[in-house]
Design a protein around this motif. Structure first.
Motif, PDB file in Angstrom:
ATOM      1  N   ILE A 215      -2.106  30.070  -4.463  1.00  0.00           N
ATOM      2  CA  ILE A 215      -1.354  29.012  -5.322  1.00  0.00           C
ATOM      3  C   ILE A 215      -0.177  28.766  -4.922  1.00  0.00           C
ATOM      4  N   GLU A 216       0.688  29.700  -4.291  1.00  0.00           N
ATOM      5  CA  GLU A 216       2.154  29.525  -3.854  1.00  0.00           C
ATOM      6  C   GLU A 216       2.021  28.917  -2.500  1.00  0.00           C
ATOM      7  N   PHE A 217       0.963  28.734  -1.636  1.00  0.00           N
ATOM      8  CA  PHE A 217       0.976  28.030  -0.465  1.00  0.00           C
ATOM      9  C   PHE A 217       1.163  26.536  -0.474  1.00  0.00           C
ATOM     10  N   LEU A 218       1.024  26.046  -1.848  1.00  0.00           N
ATOM     11  CA  LEU A 218       1.290  24.528  -1.906  1.00  0.00           C
ATOM     12  C   LEU A 218       2.356  24.457  -2.828  1.00  0.00           C
ATOM     13  N   SER A 219       3.254  25.406  -3.027  1.00  0.00           N
ATOM     14  CA  SER A 219       4.373  25.228  -3.870  1.00  0.00           C
ATOM     15  C   SER A 219       5.462  24.212  -3.741  1.00  0.00           C
ATOM     16  N   GLY A 220       5.472  23.940  -2.259  1.00  0.00           N
ATOM     17  CA  GLY A 220       6.234  22.935  -2.052  1.00  0.00           C
ATOM     18  C   GLY A 220       5.935  21.480  -2.115  1.00  0.00           C
ATOM     19  N   VAL A 221       4.781  21.077  -2.653  1.00  0.00           N
ATOM     20  CA  VAL A 221       4.217  19.876  -3.045  1.00  0.00           C
ATOM     21  C   VAL A 221       5.215  19.429  -4.263  1.00  0.00           C
ATOM     22  N   LYS A 222       5.635  18.198  -4.612  1.00  0.00           N
ATOM     23  CA  LYS A 222       6.306  17.727  -5.765  1.00  0.00           C
ATOM     24  C   LYS A 222       5.602  17.955  -7.040  1.00  0.00           C
ATOM     25  N   ASN A 223       6.255  18.574  -7.868  1.00  0.00           N
ATOM     26  CA  ASN A 223       5.983  18.950  -9.236  1.00  0.00           C
ATOM     27  C   ASN A 223       4.706  20.045  -9.382  1.00  0.00           C
ATOM     28  N   ALA A 224       4.619  21.105  -8.191  1.00  0.00           N
ATOM     29  CA  ALA A 224       3.749  21.888  -7.998  1.00  0.00           C
ATOM     30  C   ALA A 224       4.233  23.041  -9.040  1.00  0.00           C
ATOM     31  N   LYS A 225       5.410  23.423  -9.034  1.00  0.00           N
ATOM     32  CA  LYS A 225       5.865  24.525 -10.004  1.00  0.00           C
ATOM     33  C   LYS A 225       5.605  24.117 -11.542  1.00  0.00           C
ATOM     34  N   ASN A 226       5.994  22.847 -11.745  1.00  0.00           N
ATOM     35  CA  ASN A 226       5.727  22.284 -13.022  1.00  0.00           C
ATOM     36  C   ASN A 226       4.185  22.217 -13.675  1.00  0.00           C
ATOM     37  N   PHE A 227       3.483  21.835 -12.359  1.00  0.00           N
ATOM     38  CA  PHE A 227       2.109  21.675 -13.006  1.00  0.00           C
ATOM     39  C   PHE A 227       1.420  23.303 -13.123  1.00  0.00           C
ATOM     40  N   THR A 228       1.909  23.989 -12.363  1.00  0.00           N
ATOM     41  CA  THR A 228       1.391  25.528 -12.555  1.00  0.00           C
ATOM     42  C   THR A 228       1.794  26.119 -13.709  1.00  0.00           C
ATOM     43  N   ALA A 229       2.877  25.804 -14.138  1.00  0.00           N
ATOM     44  CA  ALA A 229       3.490  26.387 -15.269  1.00  0.00           C
ATOM     45  C   ALA A 229       3.178  25.645 -16.645  1.00  0.00           C
TER      46      ALA A 229
END
Length: 552
Positions: free
Chosen positions: A133-147
């Motif tokens: 899941i962290e592999f794509l953490s650089g995608v825009k809004n990825a952190k907000n989406f996973t949270a």
């Protein structure tokens, strides 16, 4: 000896030992006539899943890489266009626009940009439980989406039309074009996944494929069968009709099958390495020997399953008690002793990391710390009985083979003789069973390994963030998190190099979050008539697209 000298020796050995018969150029026909369609039989570790989003091991990524076509594919170490026929990058290097070629799934339906949006979004969805899941953490809004603070449509993943896939990043990622060649980022058909639910990736007959091969059969723990995909857009360069990936646990059996021509390629360790080197010299077989960006290390379950392992001094005691030279040279009989996490050959920008940064554990070992004394200090800090003999830890091997048993007994002896702690050996029925147990946290100490997904130290340092799905021991230090945050926001590679070094030292020395053991080399042996078979440095063990067996 310095690492660059070691690498030079490896490369020299490779040139003298190896017959380089398989390096790319798979579309060329051998002298003397047309290439026949062939069957290829290869040895490979137990495959865990066929689901691109859930794959986390080299064996599974080998199958995924053969059966799916992402935006790019690696050919002899170079990233080439694959599912994307072209792409453009914005001036700020934060937006990538990919134009897809015309290619189809194995049921005849076209691969579309929506398949990439769905596949990548699915990795980021916590419900998928992808360890990447962290592999794509650089995608825009990825952190907000996973949270749970943003919706899927808020992600920087858009299908502008059926053939245009747009990726927006939070920040420039220097190695992003290498990332897109990683099999994890394959397109995935939403209708197929939803029809199977949690069982997707377990039954190959209910899946669709868009790569060089389709998967027609899978006997878990034994063999997976690939057949040439006649609907693959580049099918004319695929010369092999069938590939069988077979699990062969025992080294002696692998050796005998290779020499009896029952198998076309194997990996080998221990006493059989020297035998096969001599067989290469005599011309009986061919071989490949080269550096590999893979590190192996002990992981400690730090969740409190065993209170002992929550103390950094106790973890460091386990680390420095290991005689790495003996293990590498007498037990494993290959690779190189490691005193750090980031292996040789990986670069930070244009600089080889290990040419600039000393392995951190060397500093601790040079201080001649007594592992038993350290262990006792840790016991006192925990308020426990200071006698090591009153305490027990459990060690989980990676498999049930004779080699894994020998390795486990070696570590057991090291810790019992040098620390005085009791060590009980757990068991893993197979490598897949070991992966499940470590993933689920059902272990105390276990050997783990990681191969780089791309050519940057981030591929290793990022594993030990607290929320990384591959951080099985649950190492967690706010200082490490802060260092990693600085790494992500730094574009100057000289500064990134220093930040990586600080993080590695914190992990290996101060916290003893892991215990480095060895850096792997790549030693594979194969029949003389195997052509076009590649061994990528990142991702799968085999690249099969251009591989064939001459004369079959």
């Amino acid at each position: 000896m310095k690492r660059n000298k070691i690498l030079a020796l490896i490369l020299t050995a490779a040139l003298t030992l190896t017959t380089f018969v398989g390096c790319g150029g798979g579309d060329k026909k051998p002298a003397g006539g047309e290439t026949k369609a062939t069957v290829m039989n290869l040895e490979l570790a137990d495959i865990k899943t066929l689901d691109p989003g859930l794959a986390s091991d080299v064996a599974s990524f080998t199958a995924v890489n053969a059966a799916f076509e992402g935006l790019a594919r690696t050919n002899n170490g170079k990233v080439e266009k694959a599912g994307a026929e072209s792409w453009e990058v914005s001036a700020d290097k934060k937006t990538y626009t990919f134009k897809l070629r015309d290619y189809n799934w194995s049921d005849g339906k076209p691969v579309t940009a929506k398949d990439f949006v769905y596949g990548w979004t699915r990795i980021l969805d916590p419900n998928t439980k992808s360890t990447y899941i962290e592999f794509l953490s650089g995608v825009k809004n990825a952190k907000n989406f996973t949270a749970g603070k943003a919706k899927a449509e808020d992600l920087g993943l858009k299908a502008k039309d059926d053939k245009t896939f747009v990726v927006e990043l939070e920040r420039p990622i220097p190695y992003f074009e290498e990332m897109i060649a990683f099999p994890l980022l394959s397109p995935v058909r939403e209708d197929v996944v939803k029809a199977q639910g949690d069982k997707y990736g377990t039954d190959p007959t209910k899946m669709v494929y868009c790569g060089p091969y389709t998967i027609t059969a899978w006997q878990k723990g034994a063999k997976l069968t690939l057949k040439k995909n006649d609907k693959y857009y580049d099918k004319d360069v695929v010369k092999t009709n069938e590939v069988n990936l077979t699990v062969i646990k025992e080294m002696q059996t692998r050796y005998q099958m290779l020499m009896n021509k029952e198998i076309d390629a194997i990996q080998i360790t221990g006493e059989y390495v020297e035998k096969l080197k001599n067989d290469v010299k005599s011309g009986k077989i061919a071989g490949l020997e080269q550096a590999d960006p893979t590190a192996f290390y002990m992981i400690f379950n730090q969740t409190g399953k065993n209170k002992l392992l929550t103390n950094p001094k106790i973890r460091l005691a386990f680390s420095i008690a290991i005689d790495r030279e003996t293990y590498v040279n007498k037990i494993y009989k290959r690779g190189f002793v490691s005193n750090g996490l980031v292996p040789t050959i990986l670069k930070c920008g244009d600089v080889v990391y290990r040419d600039k940064i000393q392995e951190p554990l060397k500093e601790v070992i040079a201080q001649n710390k007594d592992p038993k004394a350290l262990f006792i200090e840790g016991l006192k800090e925990l308020g426990l009985d200071p006698d090591p003999a009153k305490h027990t830890v459990r060690y989980l091997p990676q498999d049930s083979s004779a080699f894994d048993k020998q390795s486990a007994e070696f570590f057991q002896n090291q810790w019992e003789s040098k620390i005085g702690v009791n060590v009980q050996l757990d068991s893993a029925a197979s490598f897949a069973d070991y992966l499940k147990k470590t993933h689920d946290g059902n272990f105390e100490i276990a050997m783990s390994g990681w191969g780089a997904d791309y050519n940057d130290p981030d591929s290793f340092i990022g594993i030990f963030k607290k929320d990384n799905g591959n951080n099985y021991g649950k190492y967690n230090n706010p200082k490490y998190e802060e260092l990693y945050k600085k790494i992500l926001n730094e574009t100057d590679n000289a500064k990134r190099l220093e930040l990586f070094a600080q993080a590695e030292k914190l992990l290996v020395n101060e916290d003893a979050g892991i215990a480095p053991i060895f850096y792997k080399d790549r030693r594979s042996f194969y029949q003389n008539n195997v052509k076009g078979l590649q061994y990528p440095a990142f991702g799968p063990h085999y690249e099969l697209k251009w591989a064939y067996v001459e004369g079959k």
